[in-house]
Design an enzyme around this catalytic site. Structure first.
Site, PDB file in Angstrom:
ATOM      1  N   SER A 114     -40.492  50.150  -5.051  1.00 42.45           N
ATOM      2  CA  SER A 114     -39.561  50.801  -5.979  1.00 42.45           C
ATOM      3  C   SER A 114     -40.325  51.269  -7.202  1.00 42.45           C
ATOM      4  O   SER A 114     -40.880  50.442  -7.940  1.00 42.45           O
ATOM      5  CB  SER A 114     -38.475  49.818  -6.411  1.00 42.45           C
ATOM      6  OG  SER A 114     -37.866  50.280  -7.614  1.00 42.45           O
ATOM      7  N   HIS A 164     -39.240  54.107  -2.734  1.00 46.41           N
ATOM      8  CA  HIS A 164     -37.849  53.893  -3.142  1.00 46.41           C
ATOM      9  C   HIS A 164     -37.684  54.362  -4.584  1.00 46.41           C
ATOM     10  O   HIS A 164     -38.390  53.897  -5.492  1.00 46.41           O
ATOM     11  CB  HIS A 164     -37.542  52.394  -3.026  1.00 46.41           C
ATOM     12  CG  HIS A 164     -36.139  51.985  -3.281  1.00 46.41           C
ATOM     13  ND1 HIS A 164     -35.147  52.016  -2.326  1.00 46.41           N
ATOM     14  CD2 HIS A 164     -35.549  51.494  -4.412  1.00 46.41           C
ATOM     15  CE1 HIS A 164     -34.016  51.556  -2.843  1.00 46.41           C
ATOM     16  NE2 HIS A 164     -34.231  51.231  -4.099  1.00 46.41           N
ATOM     17  N   ASP A 215     -35.210  54.646  -7.710  1.00 47.64           N
ATOM     18  CA  ASP A 215     -33.977  54.059  -8.251  1.00 47.64           C
ATOM     19  C   ASP A 215     -33.382  54.966  -9.315  1.00 47.64           C
ATOM     20  O   ASP A 215     -33.970  55.146 -10.385  1.00 47.64           O
ATOM     21  CB  ASP A 215     -34.269  52.683  -8.848  1.00 47.64           C
ATOM     22  CG  ASP A 215     -34.387  51.623  -7.781  1.00 47.64           C
ATOM     23  OD1 ASP A 215     -35.344  50.831  -7.819  1.00 47.64           O
ATOM     24  OD2 ASP A 215     -33.512  51.593  -6.885  1.00 47.64           O
ATOM     25  N   MET A 267     -30.364  55.739 -11.916  1.00 47.87           N
ATOM     26  CA  MET A 267     -29.318  55.034 -12.665  1.00 47.87           C
ATOM     27  C   MET A 267     -28.731  55.960 -13.734  1.00 47.87           C
ATOM     28  O   MET A 267     -29.471  56.681 -14.401  1.00 47.87           O
ATOM     29  CB  MET A 267     -29.906  53.778 -13.327  1.00 47.87           C
ATOM     30  CG  MET A 267     -30.544  52.825 -12.341  1.00 47.87           C
ATOM     31  SD  MET A 267     -31.370  51.461 -13.183  1.00 47.87           S
ATOM     32  CE  MET A 267     -32.092  50.630 -11.775  1.00 47.87           C
ATOM     33  N   HIS A 296     -32.074  55.810  -4.188  1.00 43.31           N
ATOM     34  CA  HIS A 296     -31.000  54.810  -4.297  1.00 43.31           C
ATOM     35  C   HIS A 296     -30.177  55.209  -5.511  1.00 43.31           C
ATOM     36  O   HIS A 296     -30.594  54.989  -6.647  1.00 43.31           O
ATOM     37  CB  HIS A 296     -31.633  53.430  -4.453  1.00 43.31           C
ATOM     38  CG  HIS A 296     -30.644  52.330  -4.698  1.00 43.31           C
ATOM     39  ND1 HIS A 296     -31.037  51.080  -5.127  1.00 43.31           N
ATOM     40  CD2 HIS A 296     -29.293  52.265  -4.578  1.00 43.31           C
ATOM     41  CE1 HIS A 296     -29.968  50.317  -5.254  1.00 43.31           C
ATOM     42  NE2 HIS A 296     -28.895  51.013  -4.942  1.00 43.31           N
ATOM     43  N   MET A 348     -27.572  54.740  -8.017  1.00 45.22           N
ATOM     44  CA  MET A 348     -26.693  53.789  -8.684  1.00 45.22           C
ATOM     45  C   MET A 348     -25.944  54.561  -9.763  1.00 45.22           C
ATOM     46  O   MET A 348     -26.208  54.428 -10.965  1.00 45.22           O
ATOM     47  CB  MET A 348     -27.509  52.622  -9.279  1.00 45.22           C
ATOM     48  CG  MET A 348     -28.111  51.736  -8.214  1.00 45.22           C
ATOM     49  SD  MET A 348     -29.484  50.739  -8.809  1.00 45.22           S
ATOM     50  CE  MET A 348     -30.821  51.920  -8.625  1.00 45.22           C
ATOM     51  N   MET A 353     -27.887  44.565  -1.630  1.00 41.61           N
ATOM     52  CA  MET A 353     -28.475  44.260  -2.939  1.00 41.61           C
ATOM     53  C   MET A 353     -28.624  42.751  -3.075  1.00 41.61           C
ATOM     54  O   MET A 353     -27.665  41.997  -2.880  1.00 41.61           O
ATOM     55  CB  MET A 353     -27.585  44.797  -4.060  1.00 41.61           C
ATOM     56  CG  MET A 353     -27.540  46.320  -4.165  1.00 41.61           C
ATOM     57  SD  MET A 353     -29.131  47.090  -4.388  1.00 41.61           S
ATOM     58  CE  MET A 353     -29.612  46.412  -5.987  1.00 41.61           C
ATOM     59  N   GLY A 391     -29.332  47.632 -11.522  1.00 36.29           N
ATOM     60  CA  GLY A 391     -29.497  48.133 -12.891  1.00 36.29           C
ATOM     61  C   GLY A 391     -30.851  47.851 -13.483  1.00 36.29           C
ATOM     62  O   GLY A 391     -31.296  48.569 -14.389  1.00 36.29           O
ATOM     63  N   ASP A 400     -32.814  44.719  -1.263  1.00 36.13           N
ATOM     64  CA  ASP A 400     -33.322  45.346  -2.475  1.00 36.13           C
ATOM     65  C   ASP A 400     -33.005  44.515  -3.711  1.00 36.13           C
ATOM     66  O   ASP A 400     -31.836  44.304  -4.038  1.00 36.13           O
ATOM     67  CB  ASP A 400     -32.665  46.732  -2.611  1.00 36.13           C
ATOM     68  CG  ASP A 400     -33.159  47.509  -3.801  1.00 36.13           C
ATOM     69  OD1 ASP A 400     -32.573  48.569  -4.090  1.00 36.13           O
ATOM     70  OD2 ASP A 400     -34.117  47.054  -4.461  1.00 36.13           O
ATOM     71  N   GLY A 440     -40.296  46.042  -6.148  1.00 37.17           N
ATOM     72  CA  GLY A 440     -40.774  46.747  -7.335  1.00 37.17           C
ATOM     73  C   GLY A 440     -41.786  45.883  -8.078  1.00 37.17           C
ATOM     74  O   GLY A 440     -42.993  46.083  -8.006  1.00 37.17           O
TER      75      GLY A 440
END
Ligand code: DX5
Ligand code: ZN
Length: 228
Positions: free
Chosen positions: A7, A32, A34, A36, A65, A67, A136, A141, A174, A196
């Site tokens: 990540s 990956h 992320d 947000m 991903h 979010m 998850m 977050g 994850d 990550g």
């Protein structure tokens, strides 16, 4: 053997190209990303431009991903940037079937993610329509959080559901995945592990972080037994 998806949220963004190259050299199978929006989760991270920069920096497949509260509005931009798999949260809204269809119409594979408090049973209606289910193991977050063992039971439950409904569907875990828990994740049925902090903050560097995960998962099968 499960795949490793570093990540980049935990990467040094001042050296993102170098970090991606190190992941590729170390044998990571995908990257990956992320995303947000500071609404669905209390944090703000990165947009399609970072995905495009990743696309220019590595040959590895990219997965996003999301979010975010309203994924439909940004899915086309991430696919256009070179993302081949887009995962959205089941909790992000009620039009999930429409969102999965949109991802497919854009030419990408679709994943659905479950927060720690969401039952795998809620995935059942769409399980045959998706290519990846994401469990998850932290509340989304932030990177660097502690792994929640409750994810292991959910992985096992989803492993059985996938075997019955869609054996081709990938099962990803994850959040807080590291050398100490990765074998349990794979034994519970994970076929992709996101990591990550345990990769980008590994004391021996990215290669050591990925190497440790690979070593710990070697020989572990979904049933948990060691073959041979
Ligand atoms: C959390 C993200 C995870 C996280 C993984 O919201 O979805 O991908 O960045 O990072 P670590 O492995 O540090 O928990
Ligand atoms: Zn993630």
């Amino acid at each position: 053997m499960a795949e490793i998806a570093p990540s980049i949220l935990a990467a040094d963004f001042a050296r993102l190209g170098e970090e991606l190259a190190a992941c590729e050299r170390a044998g990571a199978e995908r990257i990956h990303i992320d995303v947000m929006d500071n609404h669905f989760v209390p944090n703000l991270s990165m947009g399609p431009e970072i995905a495009a920069a990743c696309r220019r920096s590595t040959r590895l497949p990219l997965e996003a991903h999301l979010m975010v509260e309203r994924p439909d509005s940004i899915i086309p931009a991430f696919v256009a940037a070179g993302v081949g798999l887009v995962t959205v949260h089941l909790e992000a809204g009620s039009q999930t079937h429409r969102t999965v269809s949109l991802i497919h119409q854009q030419g990408a594979r679709a994943g659905l993610a479950l927060n720690p408090g969401t039952s795998p049973l809620l995935l059942a209606p769409l399980l045959q329509s998706i290519q990846l289910a994401l469990v998850m193991s932290v509340d989304p977050g932030f990177g660097g959080q502690r792994f929640l063992p409750l994810a292991l039971g959910k992985l096992s439950e989803l492993r059985a559901m996938i075997a019955a409904a869609n054996p081709e569907c990938e099962l990803e875990v994850d959040g807080g995945v590291d050398c100490d828990n990765v074998a349990s994740c794979v034994a519970a049925g994970a076929t992709v592990v996101v990591a990550g902090t345990s990769v980008f903050s590994a004391s021996g560097g990215v290669a050591a972080g990925i190497g440790c995960l690979r070593e710990r998962m070697t020989g572990i099968s979904a049933s948990g037994s060691q073959p041979g």
